[in-house]
Scaffold this motif. Structure first.
Motif, PDB file in Angstrom:
ATOM      1  N   ASN A 210       7.884   5.975 -13.326  1.00 28.96           N
ATOM      2  CA  ASN A 210       8.694   5.034 -14.093  1.00 28.96           C
ATOM      3  C   ASN A 210       9.787   4.406 -13.233  1.00 28.96           C
ATOM      4  N   TYR A 211      10.360   3.361 -13.779  1.00 32.26           N
ATOM      5  CA  TYR A 211      11.478   2.648 -13.162  1.00 32.26           C
ATOM      6  C   TYR A 211      12.646   2.684 -14.134  1.00 32.26           C
ATOM      7  N   ARG A 212      13.838   3.005 -13.619  1.00 29.15           N
ATOM      8  CA  ARG A 212      15.014   3.133 -14.469  1.00 29.15           C
ATOM      9  C   ARG A 212      16.177   2.366 -13.850  1.00 29.15           C
ATOM     10  N   ARG A 213      16.987   1.731 -14.719  1.00 28.41           N
ATOM     11  CA  ARG A 213      18.125   0.949 -14.224  1.00 28.41           C
ATOM     12  C   ARG A 213      19.262   1.019 -15.239  1.00 28.41           C
ATOM     13  N   SER A 214      20.510   1.091 -14.735  1.00 26.70           N
ATOM     14  CA  SER A 214      21.678   1.093 -15.615  1.00 26.70           C
ATOM     15  C   SER A 214      21.951  -0.321 -16.127  1.00 26.70           C
ATOM     16  N   PHE A 215      22.458  -0.397 -17.358  1.00 27.15           N
ATOM     17  CA  PHE A 215      22.788  -1.691 -17.970  1.00 27.15           C
ATOM     18  C   PHE A 215      24.169  -2.187 -17.546  1.00 27.15           C
ATOM     19  N   PHE A 216      25.059  -1.260 -17.214  1.00 25.90           N
ATOM     20  CA  PHE A 216      26.441  -1.614 -16.911  1.00 25.90           C
ATOM     21  C   PHE A 216      26.831  -1.005 -15.567  1.00 25.90           C
ATOM     22  N   PRO A 217      27.841  -1.569 -14.892  1.00 25.01           N
ATOM     23  CA  PRO A 217      28.275  -1.001 -13.610  1.00 25.01           C
ATOM     24  C   PRO A 217      28.954   0.351 -13.818  1.00 25.01           C
ATOM     25  N   ILE A 218      28.881   1.202 -12.805  1.00 23.14           N
ATOM     26  CA  ILE A 218      29.485   2.525 -12.905  1.00 23.14           C
ATOM     27  C   ILE A 218      30.994   2.466 -12.713  1.00 23.14           C
ATOM     28  N   LEU A 219      31.498   1.332 -12.195  1.00 21.93           N
ATOM     29  CA  LEU A 219      32.925   1.196 -11.912  1.00 21.93           C
ATOM     30  C   LEU A 219      33.314  -0.263 -12.055  1.00 21.93           C
ATOM     31  N   ASP A 220      34.423  -0.514 -12.757  1.00 18.71           N
ATOM     32  CA  ASP A 220      34.932  -1.877 -12.902  1.00 18.71           C
ATOM     33  C   ASP A 220      35.766  -2.203 -11.665  1.00 18.71           C
ATOM     34  N   ALA A 221      35.132  -2.834 -10.680  1.00 22.23           N
ATOM     35  CA  ALA A 221      35.751  -3.070  -9.373  1.00 22.23           C
ATOM     36  C   ALA A 221      35.265  -4.404  -8.824  1.00 22.23           C
ATOM     37  N   PRO A 222      35.894  -4.914  -7.747  1.00 17.93           N
ATOM     38  CA  PRO A 222      35.428  -6.179  -7.146  1.00 17.93           C
ATOM     39  C   PRO A 222      33.966  -6.129  -6.695  1.00 17.93           C
ATOM     40  N   ARG A 224      30.659  -4.418  -7.946  1.00 18.19           N
ATOM     41  CA  ARG A 224      30.097  -3.648  -9.057  1.00 18.19           C
ATOM     42  C   ARG A 224      28.774  -3.025  -8.633  1.00 18.19           C
ATOM     43  N   GLU A 225      28.600  -1.749  -8.962  1.00 23.81           N
ATOM     44  CA  GLU A 225      27.391  -1.003  -8.612  1.00 23.81           C
ATOM     45  C   GLU A 225      26.549  -0.758  -9.864  1.00 23.81           C
ATOM     46  N   PHE A 226      25.265  -1.116  -9.776  1.00 26.06           N
ATOM     47  CA  PHE A 226      24.303  -0.826 -10.821  1.00 26.06           C
ATOM     48  C   PHE A 226      23.264   0.141 -10.249  1.00 26.06           C
ATOM     49  N   GLU A 227      23.119   1.297 -10.876  1.00 29.78           N
ATOM     50  CA  GLU A 227      22.190   2.310 -10.369  1.00 29.78           C
ATOM     51  C   GLU A 227      20.760   2.007 -10.808  1.00 29.78           C
ATOM     52  N   TYR A 228      19.805   2.323  -9.939  1.00 29.21           N
ATOM     53  CA  TYR A 228      18.400   2.250 -10.327  1.00 29.21           C
ATOM     54  C   TYR A 228      17.607   3.291  -9.549  1.00 29.21           C
ATOM     55  N   SER A 229      16.417   3.605 -10.059  1.00 28.83           N
ATOM     56  CA  SER A 229      15.602   4.636  -9.404  1.00 28.83           C
ATOM     57  C   SER A 229      14.143   4.462  -9.775  1.00 28.83           C
ATOM     58  N   PHE A 230      13.297   4.985  -8.912  1.00 27.08           N
ATOM     59  CA  PHE A 230      11.870   5.129  -9.173  1.00 27.08           C
ATOM     60  C   PHE A 230      11.588   6.624  -9.242  1.00 27.08           C
ATOM     61  N   GLY A 231      10.989   7.081 -10.335  1.00 28.96           N
ATOM     62  CA  GLY A 231      10.793   8.511 -10.515  1.00 28.96           C
ATOM     63  C   GLY A 231       9.375   8.872 -10.907  1.00 28.96           C
ATOM     64  N   LEU A 232       9.073  10.156 -10.785  1.00 28.06           N
ATOM     65  CA  LEU A 232       7.809  10.723 -11.275  1.00 28.06           C
ATOM     66  C   LEU A 232       8.173  11.795 -12.291  1.00 28.06           C
ATOM     67  N   ASP A 233       8.129  11.415 -13.561  1.00 29.91           N
ATOM     68  CA  ASP A 233       8.523  12.310 -14.645  1.00 29.91           C
ATOM     69  C   ASP A 233       7.357  13.255 -14.943  1.00 29.91           C
ATOM     70  N   SER A 234       7.568  14.549 -14.704  1.00 31.82           N
ATOM     71  CA  SER A 234       6.549  15.566 -14.950  1.00 31.82           C
ATOM     72  C   SER A 234       7.056  16.508 -16.031  1.00 31.82           C
ATOM     73  N   GLY A 235       6.191  16.876 -16.956  1.00 28.49           N
ATOM     74  CA  GLY A 235       6.639  17.719 -18.059  1.00 28.49           C
ATOM     75  C   GLY A 235       5.554  18.612 -18.605  1.00 28.49           C
ATOM     76  N   VAL A 236       5.991  19.682 -19.267  1.00 25.94           N
ATOM     77  CA  VAL A 236       5.123  20.606 -19.997  1.00 25.94           C
ATOM     78  C   VAL A 236       5.466  20.473 -21.474  1.00 25.94           C
ATOM     79  N   ILE A 237       4.476  20.178 -22.313  1.00 26.81           N
ATOM     80  CA  ILE A 237       4.680  19.942 -23.735  1.00 26.81           C
ATOM     81  C   ILE A 237       3.991  21.032 -24.544  1.00 26.81           C
ATOM     82  N   TYR A 238       4.711  21.612 -25.487  1.00 27.75           N
ATOM     83  CA  TYR A 238       4.151  22.601 -26.419  1.00 27.75           C
ATOM     84  C   TYR A 238       4.081  21.966 -27.799  1.00 27.75           C
TER      85      TYR A 238
END
Length: 240
Positions: A210-222, A224-238
């Protein structure tokens, strides 16, 4: 800006929490087979995008030349509700370490202490409440699905980890807390597609890039940083 964002995000968080009584009612009406619970872990290749105001473009360019993506992770527990054979929703609680690093750069001291290179890594820790929907595009023994999620992210702490490399090759590591006015709440969204494989009648496993991205900056500064990532979500479901 931070105050307005925090109030807005807090209200969204309360609204999402209010959905849980509805889930409980649905469980009593739907009967066996509607609910599942699980554990998840996702390694994430994380970075940030910079948006500079006038006069700060040079600093943003400098950071883009010096900083690189790094691997973080998200882990947590989830609860799932199946609406029908195609559509399901899930929520839960996640803990995340999202971070990026700098490259090693040469440093010179007036008094030679044997230190030759320096780099740092910035870590941002969150608790997140997701609301996620999945839609099965294929519902055979192996399920293939697409997914979209919105996260309410509660900021916990940020820290910088520094690495000093000496001329004999050894590296000294230290960490310190970043004391900035980071936004207490943020929101992010993700899109992904995955597969669910049965282990037995009750247990299945998932793998979801999956691809994930923040909607708002992490800091109100001159800058602005927006975080994003590419991940491999692995899970065990019962399946309950």
């Amino acid at each position: 800006m931070n105050k307005l964002l925090n109030v807005f995000s807090f209200r969204i968080l309360l609204a999402l929490l209010s959905l849980f009584p509805l889930f409980s009612f649905a469980q009593s009406e739907s009967g066996f087979g509607k609910w599942s619970a699980g554990l998840r872990f996702a390694p994430e290749y994380a970075y940030r995008s910079l948006h500079a105001t006038d006069g700060w473009n040079g600093m943003a360019d400098y950071r883009d030349n010096m900083e690189i993506p790094s691997f973080g992770y998200t882990t947590g527990a989830c609860i799932l509700y199946k609406v029908n054979d195609k559509l399901s929703f899930e929520s839960g609680l996640n803990f995340s370490d999202r971070h990026y690093s700098s490259t090693y750069r040469d440093i010179i001291f007036e008094v030679d202490e044997g230190i030759r290179k320096f780099k740092s890594s910035s870590h941002f820790y969150y608790l997140s409440l997701p609301v996620k929907g999945t839609y099965n595009v294929y519902s055979g023994k192996v399920k293939v699905y697409v997914a979209a999620a919105v996260y309410c992210d509660l900021f916990l702490v940020a820290k910088t980890v520094s690495f000093l490399k000496y001329d004999d090759g050894h590296v000294k590591k230290s960490s310190s807390r970043m004391d900035y006015d980071f936004s207490a709440f943020n929101m992010s969204g993700s899109l992904g597609a995955g597969i669910e494989l049965p282990v037995n009648d009750r247990i299945s496993i998932r793998f979801e890039p999956n691809y994930r991205r923040s909607f708002f900056p992490i800091l109100d500064a001159p800058i602005r940083e927006f975080e994003y990532s590419f991940g491999l979500d692995s899970g065990v479901i019962y399946h309950l």
